[in-house]
Design a protein around this motif. Structure first.
Motif, PDB file in Angstrom:
ATOM      1  N   UNK A 122      -7.185  42.414 -39.936  1.00  0.00           N
ATOM      2  CA  UNK A 122      -6.807  42.323 -38.952  1.00  0.00           C
ATOM      3  C   UNK A 122      -5.266  41.922 -39.115  1.00  0.00           C
ATOM      4  N   UNK A 123      -5.079  40.908 -40.095  1.00  0.00           N
ATOM      5  CA  UNK A 123      -3.662  40.440 -40.360  1.00  0.00           C
ATOM      6  C   UNK A 123      -2.972  41.877 -40.753  1.00  0.00           C
ATOM      7  N   UNK A 124      -3.405  42.659 -41.735  1.00  0.00           N
ATOM      8  CA  UNK A 124      -2.633  43.819 -42.217  1.00  0.00           C
ATOM      9  C   UNK A 124      -2.698  44.791 -40.962  1.00  0.00           C
ATOM     10  N   UNK A 125      -3.407  44.956 -40.288  1.00  0.00           N
ATOM     11  CA  UNK A 125      -3.127  45.932 -39.057  1.00  0.00           C
ATOM     12  C   UNK A 125      -2.217  45.355 -38.259  1.00  0.00           C
ATOM     13  N   UNK A 126      -2.026  44.070 -37.763  1.00  0.00           N
ATOM     14  CA  UNK A 126      -0.987  43.405 -36.961  1.00  0.00           C
ATOM     15  C   UNK A 126       0.392  43.341 -37.631  1.00  0.00           C
ATOM     16  N   UNK A 127       0.488  43.226 -38.766  1.00  0.00           N
ATOM     17  CA  UNK A 127       1.883  43.163 -39.538  1.00  0.00           C
ATOM     18  C   UNK A 127       2.200  44.744 -39.789  1.00  0.00           C
ATOM     19  N   UNK A 128       1.328  45.736 -39.782  1.00  0.00           N
ATOM     20  CA  UNK A 128       1.740  47.096 -40.079  1.00  0.00           C
ATOM     21  C   UNK A 128       2.298  47.558 -38.627  1.00  0.00           C
ATOM     22  N   UNK A 129       1.479  47.352 -37.472  1.00  0.00           N
ATOM     23  CA  UNK A 129       1.975  47.564 -36.256  1.00  0.00           C
ATOM     24  C   UNK A 129       3.238  47.166 -35.736  1.00  0.00           C
ATOM     25  N   UNK A 130       3.501  45.655 -36.266  1.00  0.00           N
ATOM     26  CA  UNK A 130       4.752  45.227 -35.826  1.00  0.00           C
ATOM     27  C   UNK A 130       6.015  45.707 -36.727  1.00  0.00           C
ATOM     28  N   UNK A 131       5.704  45.909 -37.853  1.00  0.00           N
ATOM     29  CA  UNK A 131       6.764  46.905 -38.873  1.00  0.00           C
ATOM     30  C   UNK A 131       6.969  47.872 -38.384  1.00  0.00           C
ATOM     31  N   UNK A 132       5.985  48.651 -37.834  1.00  0.00           N
ATOM     32  CA  UNK A 132       6.246  50.161 -37.378  1.00  0.00           C
ATOM     33  C   UNK A 132       7.099  49.856 -36.069  1.00  0.00           C
ATOM     34  N   UNK A 133       6.922  49.064 -35.324  1.00  0.00           N
ATOM     35  CA  UNK A 133       7.578  48.725 -33.873  1.00  0.00           C
ATOM     36  C   UNK A 133       9.059  48.465 -34.183  1.00  0.00           C
ATOM     37  N   UNK A 134       9.216  47.728 -35.306  1.00  0.00           N
ATOM     38  CA  UNK A 134      10.550  47.232 -35.428  1.00  0.00           C
ATOM     39  C   UNK A 134      11.234  48.484 -35.938  1.00  0.00           C
ATOM     40  N   UNK A 135      10.853  49.285 -36.715  1.00  0.00           N
ATOM     41  CA  UNK A 135      11.265  50.425 -37.493  1.00  0.00           C
ATOM     42  C   UNK A 135      11.626  51.562 -36.188  1.00  0.00           C
ATOM     43  N   UNK A 136      10.748  51.661 -35.544  1.00  0.00           N
ATOM     44  CA  UNK A 136      10.958  52.811 -34.303  1.00  0.00           C
ATOM     45  C   UNK A 136      11.842  52.099 -33.296  1.00  0.00           C
ATOM     46  N   UNK A 137      11.940  50.802 -33.016  1.00  0.00           N
ATOM     47  CA  UNK A 137      13.381  50.262 -32.224  1.00  0.00           C
ATOM     48  C   UNK A 137      14.603  50.640 -32.981  1.00  0.00           C
ATOM     49  N   UNK A 138      14.555  50.210 -34.242  1.00  0.00           N
ATOM     50  CA  UNK A 138      15.857  50.491 -34.951  1.00  0.00           C
ATOM     51  C   UNK A 138      16.220  51.866 -35.105  1.00  0.00           C
ATOM     52  N   UNK A 139      15.302  52.830 -35.085  1.00  0.00           N
ATOM     53  CA  UNK A 139      15.620  54.086 -34.995  1.00  0.00           C
ATOM     54  C   UNK A 139      16.327  54.344 -33.915  1.00  0.00           C
ATOM     55  N   UNK A 140      15.360  54.133 -32.787  1.00  0.00           N
ATOM     56  CA  UNK A 140      15.743  54.395 -31.329  1.00  0.00           C
ATOM     57  C   UNK A 140      17.305  53.964 -31.096  1.00  0.00           C
ATOM     58  N   UNK A 141      17.640  52.738 -31.404  1.00  0.00           N
ATOM     59  CA  UNK A 141      18.956  52.425 -31.562  1.00  0.00           C
ATOM     60  C   UNK A 141      19.961  52.683 -32.159  1.00  0.00           C
ATOM     61  N   UNK A 142      19.731  53.408 -33.388  1.00  0.00           N
ATOM     62  CA  UNK A 142      20.453  54.092 -34.405  1.00  0.00           C
ATOM     63  C   UNK A 142      20.811  55.464 -33.758  1.00  0.00           C
ATOM     64  N   UNK A 143      19.796  56.268 -33.058  1.00  0.00           N
ATOM     65  CA  UNK A 143      19.858  57.451 -32.313  1.00  0.00           C
ATOM     66  C   UNK A 143      20.784  57.325 -31.226  1.00  0.00           C
ATOM     67  N   UNK A 144      20.688  56.265 -30.264  1.00  0.00           N
ATOM     68  CA  UNK A 144      21.365  55.859 -29.310  1.00  0.00           C
ATOM     69  C   UNK A 144      22.735  55.983 -29.723  1.00  0.00           C
ATOM     70  N   UNK A 145      22.901  54.950 -30.745  1.00  0.00           N
ATOM     71  CA  UNK A 145      24.473  55.077 -31.329  1.00  0.00           C
ATOM     72  C   UNK A 145      25.179  56.255 -31.381  1.00  0.00           C
ATOM     73  N   UNK A 146      24.374  56.970 -32.034  1.00  0.00           N
ATOM     74  CA  UNK A 146      24.915  58.244 -32.560  1.00  0.00           C
ATOM     75  C   UNK A 146      25.262  59.136 -31.437  1.00  0.00           C
TER      76      UNK A 146
END
Length: 90
Positions: A64-88
């Motif tokens: 469960x901990x691995x799944x939660x951390x993986x989901x959290x990191x994935x969301x952070x990366x997707x948010x970062x990617x969305x902000x980067x695309x928006x900035x471009x």
């Protein structure tokens, strides 16, 4: 390795069709990776039977901990990617 692959897929460096055949093959042979550990557990049953409940609880909690951390990191990366695309785009 999976994080690197995820980042490469998100950035478009690697395209899904490039790895799809290999991924399908790995999924088809995945059960083989679990046979040896299962036999090891069966061989060691008498040694671990008193701690079996603790081992099961630890396995469930760590999964469960691995799944939660993986989901959290994935969301952070997707948010970062969305902000980067928006900035471009602006």
């Amino acid at each position: 390795g999976m994080v690197i692959l995820f980042v490469l897929l998100c950035t478009g460096v690697i395209k899904l069709p490039q790895i799809e055949a290999l991924a399908d093959w790995l999924l088809s042979v995945m059960p083989i990776f679990f046979i040896v550990p299962t036999i090891g557990i069966m061989d060691s049953y008498l040694l671990i039977k008193n701690e079996l409940l603790q081992i099961v609880i630890l396995s469930v909690v760590s999964t469960v901990v691995v799944m939660v951390v993986t989901g959290w990191v994935s969301q952070l990366i997707m948010k970062y990617d969305a902000k980067e695309k928006e900035g471009r785009e602006s």
